[in-house]
Design a protein around this motif. Sequence first.
Motif, mmCIF file in Angstrom:
data_model
loop_
_atom_site.group_PDB
_atom_site.id
_atom_site.type_symbol
_atom_site.label_atom_id
_atom_site.label_comp_id
_atom_site.label_asym_id
_atom_site.label_seq_id
_atom_site.Cartn_x
_atom_site.Cartn_y
_atom_site.Cartn_z
ATOM 1 N N UNK A 182 2.884 -8.229 -0.722
ATOM 2 C CA UNK A 182 3.052 -7.443 -1.945
ATOM 3 C C UNK A 182 2.417 -8.211 -3.104
ATOM 4 N N UNK A 183 1.343 -7.632 -3.687
ATOM 5 C CA UNK A 183 0.631 -8.303 -4.784
ATOM 6 C C UNK A 183 0.732 -7.483 -6.066
ATOM 7 N N UNK A 184 1.799 -6.691 -6.175
ATOM 8 C CA UNK A 184 1.947 -5.824 -7.347
ATOM 9 C C UNK A 184 1.947 -6.631 -8.644
ATOM 10 N N UNK A 185 2.700 -7.738 -8.671
ATOM 11 C CA UNK A 185 2.755 -8.552 -9.886
ATOM 12 C C UNK A 185 1.388 -9.109 -10.244
ATOM 13 N N UNK A 186 0.642 -9.558 -9.231
ATOM 14 C CA UNK A 186 -0.710 -10.059 -9.492
ATOM 15 C C UNK A 186 -1.609 -8.971 -10.061
ATOM 16 N N UNK A 187 -1.500 -7.769 -9.468
ATOM 17 C CA UNK A 187 -2.324 -6.657 -9.942
ATOM 18 C C UNK A 187 -1.973 -6.286 -11.374
ATOM 19 N N UNK A 188 -0.682 -6.256 -11.683
ATOM 20 C CA UNK A 188 -0.264 -5.934 -13.053
ATOM 21 C C UNK A 188 -0.792 -6.962 -14.032
ATOM 22 N N UNK A 189 -0.760 -8.230 -13.617
ATOM 23 C CA UNK A 189 -1.286 -9.284 -14.487
ATOM 24 C C UNK A 189 -2.784 -9.114 -14.687
ATOM 25 N N UNK A 201 -7.318 -4.457 -0.008
ATOM 26 C CA UNK A 201 -6.319 -4.358 -1.066
ATOM 27 C C UNK A 201 -6.224 -2.901 -1.504
ATOM 28 N N UNK A 202 -5.009 -2.377 -1.502
ATOM 29 C CA UNK A 202 -4.837 -0.974 -1.867
ATOM 30 C C UNK A 202 -3.398 -0.670 -2.249
ATOM 31 N N UNK A 203 -3.190 0.570 -2.661
ATOM 32 C CA UNK A 203 -1.860 1.016 -3.092
ATOM 33 C C UNK A 203 -1.121 1.600 -1.886
ATOM 34 N N UNK A 204 0.086 1.065 -1.624
ATOM 35 C CA UNK A 204 0.882 1.501 -0.485
ATOM 36 C C UNK A 204 2.112 2.273 -0.948
ATOM 37 N N UNK A 205 2.734 2.977 0.002
ATOM 38 C CA UNK A 205 3.917 3.787 -0.295
ATOM 39 C C UNK A 205 5.093 3.294 0.541
ATOM 40 N N UNK A 206 6.167 2.907 -0.146
ATOM 41 C CA UNK A 206 7.387 2.497 0.533
ATOM 42 C C UNK A 206 8.311 3.700 0.681
ATOM 43 N N UNK A 207 9.416 3.488 1.380
ATOM 44 C CA UNK A 207 10.379 4.558 1.566
ATOM 45 C C UNK A 207 10.908 5.020 0.213
ATOM 46 N N UNK A 220 3.439 0.413 -4.447
ATOM 47 C CA UNK A 220 3.193 -1.004 -4.702
ATOM 48 C C UNK A 220 1.805 -1.352 -4.181
ATOM 49 N N UNK A 221 1.243 -2.417 -4.746
ATOM 50 C CA UNK A 221 -0.077 -2.890 -4.328
ATOM 51 C C UNK A 221 0.096 -3.931 -3.234
ATOM 52 N N UNK A 222 -0.704 -3.829 -2.195
ATOM 53 C CA UNK A 222 -0.592 -4.756 -1.063
ATOM 54 C C UNK A 222 -1.956 -5.338 -0.728
#
Length: 589
Positions: free
Chosen positions: A248-255, A214-220, A225-227
């Motif tokens: 994509x687990x960004x929402x989970x990470x934010x929660x 689990x880590x922070x990724x970079x989109x175009x 976002x967290x993946x």
Amino acid sequence: MEQIRSLEKEHHFISAVLETLGALLVVLDRQGRVVQFNRACEEISGYAFEEVKGKYIWDLFLISEEVMPVKAVFEDIKDRRFPNRHENWWITKEGNRCLIAWSSTALSDEAGQVEYGIWVGIDITRRTEMEEELRSGEERYRALIENVKEGVALIADQKLLFVNEGFVKIFGAAGSGEMIGKHVSSLVDSTFEAKIAEFLKTALDKKSWGLAFRGKCLAKGGREFWAEILSSVIRHNAEPAILITVRDVTENMLWEQTVMQEAEYFRSENVKLRSTIGERYRMGNIIGKSPAMQQVYELILKAASTDANVIILGRSGTGKELAARAVHDLSARSDKAFVPVNCGAIPENLIESEFFGHKKGAFTGAHTDKYGYLHAAGNGTLFLDEIGDIGLSMQVKLLRAVEGNGYMPVGDNKVRFADVRIIAAMNKDPLDMMKKGLMREDFFYRISVIPIRLPDLKDRKADIPLLAEYFLEKYCPEGRAHSLPPDFMEKLTNYDWPGNVRELQNVLQRFLTVNSVDALAFPGPALKTPGSDIPAADAEFALQESLENFEKKMIVSALDAVRWNKTKAAAMLGISRRSLFRRMKKLGV
């Protein structure tokens, strides 16, 4: 005639070779009629040579759609144009279909005209069926992969070989062509580059399924976002490759972060509430209500509300480990491990192994793999007592680990990472040690973000009555009332206690054990409690007899206090168990 016999021998030789190889051999005359049909042809078709001899090849075996193509091939051969390869379906005598791959050539007469056409073929039916099955399977799996929501990618040498539509969408690319060939490190935030490389290497080494990252990724466009990534090792072009799924687990990470922030808020509010309580007389197992200790409590609360490294300074016996444990118990890491380490007790040649662990066979005596202190304290607190005893070379390695650059167990080549909080302690002057070159400045400042200095007991004598009451309750045998002689407390408060709280603890423990305070406890005449029948050494007793009687009484009192547990009695008397047995035998106890 000689030439004809030579050609016949050569023909028989070639036919024998083809028979051995299982190849099909058909020889046609210049009109396209069969003049030779070997055993392999008979086995495949089900027809004997006599059944097909003299018949046109296109009238035999062929499905109607392939008659014209076969005639065209034969015409090409007559014109001495030899196709490299052609295929056609045969219908066997039993009605089965076989796909034959042919290579063609011709024999010419003396005038240069084609006399015989020679077709050599192999049955490729099963191979073709397998290829078709593979193509169908690949299409099914590709359709499945393309229709899952998660991103799917195939990685070899840390580069993308294949990505599905879900992967393209997650990373905001225009199409798969934009992603293929990219290095995996370009997809993650720079702080995760080393970790993703380690993750992929571990997956290949272990050939494991379901390894997670689990880590922070970079989109175009730089969007972060967290993946969550799961890996599986498969074979691709006969080489190992990694198939990953990305979600994509960004929402989970934010929660999760929101929950953690709320928990941190309530914890900090709790710390603030505690810090407003006036006249605190203890914190954890630290006893005291003097102004000096109130300042210590404030620093402990502030240190507990952060995750910064702490150094606790103070003389021996002032309670540095108790303060470290109080910081840990009030911090967000309180539910994780608290690992105390006495740095001065570790031999120099073993210190790296003790901190970082080692692999089996790394050195003589390393019979098994062993984890070190950094692993044991994972996500918790590592308390380094007497940290000034660590050598300069080890300080460098420990500094690297503390700064998040990882460490390697002895005998291993894999970098490990440790999420630990460091609380250090020392009874020496760190500035003096740095001046003498015994401690690195970068190391000291990294571990001493929050300094806490513990006062000597002589500087907080107002706490002695509280400490005395605490130790009397702690060590007094069950069912026995504890009391101090009238002038005893005055002596306790007038003494400077060079050994600090630990010395006070030992004096009171000895008092409860032998029901008296001997002259060695601290300067001044010995005190005797009412009712004590231990004789004082005076002129009426010989010196040796008086000492032996006194020693015997002390030993018996200590044994009585712990129900004749000799190990505990020896500890109370400050001697070894062997010495206790020797003294008991000599004194007849």
